[in-house]
Design a protein around this motif. Structure first.
Motif, PDB file in Angstrom:
ATOM      1  N   GLN A 215      -7.579  -8.153   8.376  1.00 14.41           N
ATOM      2  CA  GLN A 215      -7.085  -9.145   7.417  1.00 14.41           C
ATOM      3  C   GLN A 215      -6.789 -10.461   8.124  1.00 14.41           C
ATOM      4  O   GLN A 215      -7.087 -11.542   7.607  1.00 14.41           O
ATOM      5  N   ASN A 216      -6.186 -10.372   9.317  1.00 16.46           N
ATOM      6  CA  ASN A 216      -5.869 -11.588  10.054  1.00 16.46           C
ATOM      7  C   ASN A 216      -7.139 -12.341  10.425  1.00 16.46           C
ATOM      8  O   ASN A 216      -7.152 -13.571  10.455  1.00 16.46           O
TER       9      ASN A 216
ATOM     10  N   ALA B  73       1.264 -21.827   7.401  1.00 14.53           N
ATOM     11  CA  ALA B  73       0.801 -21.362   6.084  1.00 14.53           C
ATOM     12  C   ALA B  73      -0.082 -20.123   6.233  1.00 14.53           C
ATOM     13  O   ALA B  73       0.023 -19.172   5.447  1.00 14.53           O
ATOM     14  N   LEU B  74      -0.959 -20.123   7.238  1.00 17.20           N
ATOM     15  CA  LEU B  74      -1.824 -18.958   7.466  1.00 17.20           C
ATOM     16  C   LEU B  74      -1.016 -17.732   7.883  1.00 17.20           C
ATOM     17  O   LEU B  74      -1.297 -16.615   7.446  1.00 17.20           O
TER      18      LEU B  74
ATOM     19  N   ALA C 209       2.115 -17.169   7.070  1.00 17.13           N
ATOM     20  CA  ALA C 209       2.821 -16.718   5.860  1.00 17.13           C
ATOM     21  C   ALA C 209       1.878 -15.926   4.954  1.00 17.13           C
ATOM     22  O   ALA C 209       2.244 -14.872   4.425  1.00 17.13           O
ATOM     23  N   LYS C 210       0.648 -16.421   4.797  1.00 23.04           N
ATOM     24  CA  LYS C 210      -0.325 -15.708   3.965  1.00 23.04           C
ATOM     25  C   LYS C 210      -0.652 -14.342   4.565  1.00 23.04           C
ATOM     26  O   LYS C 210      -0.695 -13.337   3.861  1.00 23.04           O
ATOM     27  N   SER C 211      -0.867 -14.301   5.883  1.00 24.26           N
ATOM     28  CA  SER C 211      -1.161 -13.042   6.557  1.00 24.26           C
ATOM     29  C   SER C 211       0.013 -12.076   6.438  1.00 24.26           C
ATOM     30  O   SER C 211      -0.176 -10.885   6.191  1.00 24.26           O
TER      31      SER C 211
ATOM     32  N   GLN D 109       2.224 -11.973   4.053  1.00 30.44           N
ATOM     33  CA  GLN D 109       2.270 -11.472   2.676  1.00 30.44           C
ATOM     34  C   GLN D 109       1.213 -10.394   2.448  1.00 30.44           C
ATOM     35  O   GLN D 109       1.489  -9.355   1.833  1.00 30.44           O
ATOM     36  N   LEU D 110       0.000 -10.626   2.940  1.00 29.48           N
ATOM     37  CA  LEU D 110      -1.058  -9.626   2.793  1.00 29.48           C
ATOM     38  C   LEU D 110      -0.693  -8.326   3.510  1.00 29.48           C
ATOM     39  O   LEU D 110      -0.882  -7.233   2.980  1.00 29.48           O
TER      40      LEU D 110
ATOM     41  N   VAL E  21      -8.144 -14.125   7.360  1.00 23.88           N
ATOM     42  CA  VAL E  21      -7.308 -15.306   7.146  1.00 23.88           C
ATOM     43  C   VAL E  21      -7.685 -16.393   8.144  1.00 23.88           C
ATOM     44  O   VAL E  21      -7.577 -17.573   7.860  1.00 23.88           O
TER      45      VAL E  21
END
Length: 197
Positions: free
Chosen positions: A188-189, A71-72, A74-76, A78-79, A192
């Motif tokens: 960003q990572n 999930a992290l 995938a979020k990273s 997307q960002l 996250v």
């Protein structure tokens, strides 16, 4: 019966009693051994069940961690994709506008409605009779500056060179912004926080 005749019978009875006693002792020993073996098997089975339970808990924890990390990631992703898409959209829009402007100027020069002039730092001097209409014009320049008008073919070449330089400049700025965004992706990572818990 005589004492001699009863002696073998007694011996047989004694032997039979011994055999029955030995058999009962063997059965009892076998039974005790079976109990001990049953207890050992039960202990081994209990340890095996505990190990299976512990293993299932570990697998469950690993699966939960894997889902959290996925999930992290995938979020990273997307960002990161959104940041790069924003840079791409902005700089490609600027490049497209620059190309449209260059095409408009190219069409204007080809139609003869406008021209290209180069501003020079030469002193003002009249155009020489042998050089045609390509003389130095003092009107568009500043104090002491002059402008040299170019013919249409040379003007298009200058415009092509200008467009090529500007396009290369845009591409370089695009790559610099892309590299900066990629460097920002590490930040960003960290926000996250991809470390498993």
């Amino acid at each position: 019966m005589t004492a001699v005749a009863t002696a073998p019978v007694r011996a047989y009875i004694f032997i039979a009693v011994l055999l029955v006693g030995a058999a009962l002792g063997g059965v009892a020993a076998w039974r005790v051994q079976a109990w001990r073996l049953g207890e050992q098997i039960a202990k081994v089975e209990a340890r095996e069940l505990q190990a299976q339970s512990d293993h299932a808990k570990q697998l469950g924890a690993l699966a939960t961690t894997a889902r959290e990390v996925a999930a992290l990631v995938a979020k990273s992703t997307q960002l990161n994709a959104a940041a790069i898409a924003a840079v791409d959209k902005q700089l490609m829009g600027e490049l497209y506008a620059e190309k449209q402007d260059a095409d408009r100027m190219r069409n204007c020069i080809a139609a003869g409605t406008c021209g290209v002039r180069i501003i020079t730092k030469q002193p003002l001097c009249p155009s020489s009779p042998g050089h045609g209409s390509g003389g130095i014009d003092a009107s568009p320049g500043g104090v002491g500056d002059a402008a040299q008008s170019l013919d249409a073919v040379t003007g298009l070449r200058v415009l092509d060179l200008r467009s090529s330089i500007r396009e290369d400049d845009r591409k370089l700025r695009y790559l610099q912004a892309f590299a900066q965004k990629c460097g920002g992706i590490a930040d960003q990572n960290q926000q996250v926080d991809l470390r498993p818990r």
